[in-house]
Design a protein around this motif. Structure first.
Motif, mmCIF file in Angstrom:
data_model
loop_
_atom_site.group_PDB
_atom_site.id
_atom_site.type_symbol
_atom_site.label_atom_id
_atom_site.label_comp_id
_atom_site.label_asym_id
_atom_site.label_seq_id
_atom_site.Cartn_x
_atom_site.Cartn_y
_atom_site.Cartn_z
ATOM 1 N N LEU A 77 40.562 45.821 50.518
ATOM 2 C CA LEU A 77 41.048 45.644 49.156
ATOM 3 C C LEU A 77 39.931 46.015 48.193
ATOM 4 O O LEU A 77 38.784 45.614 48.373
ATOM 5 N N SER A 91 44.964 48.531 48.147
ATOM 6 C CA SER A 91 44.678 48.007 49.482
ATOM 7 C C SER A 91 45.014 49.044 50.548
ATOM 8 O O SER A 91 45.775 49.991 50.307
ATOM 9 N N THR A 104 48.606 40.467 54.900
ATOM 10 C CA THR A 104 48.348 40.731 53.486
ATOM 11 C C THR A 104 46.925 40.303 53.148
ATOM 12 O O THR A 104 46.546 39.152 53.396
ATOM 13 N N SER A 112 44.112 39.646 50.203
ATOM 14 C CA SER A 112 44.060 39.289 48.784
ATOM 15 C C SER A 112 42.674 38.740 48.470
ATOM 16 O O SER A 112 41.854 38.545 49.366
ATOM 17 N N ARG A 113 42.428 38.516 47.205
ATOM 18 C CA ARG A 113 41.139 37.972 46.797
ATOM 19 C C ARG A 113 41.292 37.165 45.524
ATOM 20 O O ARG A 113 42.207 37.408 44.722
ATOM 21 N N ASP A 114 40.396 36.217 45.347
ATOM 22 C CA ASP A 114 40.311 35.442 44.121
ATOM 23 C C ASP A 114 38.861 35.538 43.662
ATOM 24 O O ASP A 114 37.984 34.852 44.202
ATOM 25 N N GLY A 121 41.191 44.376 43.260
ATOM 26 C CA GLY A 121 42.429 43.926 43.885
ATOM 27 C C GLY A 121 43.601 44.854 43.637
ATOM 28 O O GLY A 121 44.732 44.564 44.021
#
Length: 127
Positions: free
Chosen positions: A51, A58, A69, A71-73, A55
């Motif tokens: 990713l 991907s 899946t 994802s990132r924060d 974000g």
């Protein structure tokens, strides 16, 4: 310098789900693409998902498309890998990695694109 620590692995039955987390130290997490790789016993490490730093883009290995899946924060310096419909062949040590280059506009698929690695977390899927 970036240090990565994975968690969330474990034993799950086929068809089940797990969510892996990768917590990063340092101030550059939000500027680096993140990826997950895996390595099963006796096999080479293989790309799973990646990713971009924003974000916005991907990439996935064909073997996990539609099931995993990434994802990132960036506010939590954390990347995730949600794994659904797990299969026995998904069993491996999963490692997260941070891009060697800041603000790259794509997320690399090669191990060589990443210079920071976590210690890995074991995922075992029983049939």
């Amino acid at each position: 310098q970036v240090q990565l620590v994975e968690s969330g692995g474990g034993l799950v039955q086929a068809g089940g789900s797990l969510r892996l987390s990768c917590v990063a130290s340092g101030r550059t997490f939000s500027s680096r693409a993140m990826a997950w790789f895996r390595q099963a016993p006796g096999k080479d490490r293989e790309f799973v998902a990646a990713l971009t730093w924003s974000g916005g883009s991907s990439n996935y290995a064909d073997s996990v498309k539609g099931r995993f899946t990434i994802s990132r924060d960036n506010t939590k310096n954390t990347a995730y890998l949600q794994m659904n419909s797990l299969k026995p062949e998904d069993s491996a040590v999963y490692s997260c990695a941070a891009d060697r280059t800041l603000l790259r506009h794509y997320s690399g698929l090669r191990s060589a694109d990443y210079s920071y690695w976590g210690q890995g977390t074991q995922v075992t899927v029983s049939s």
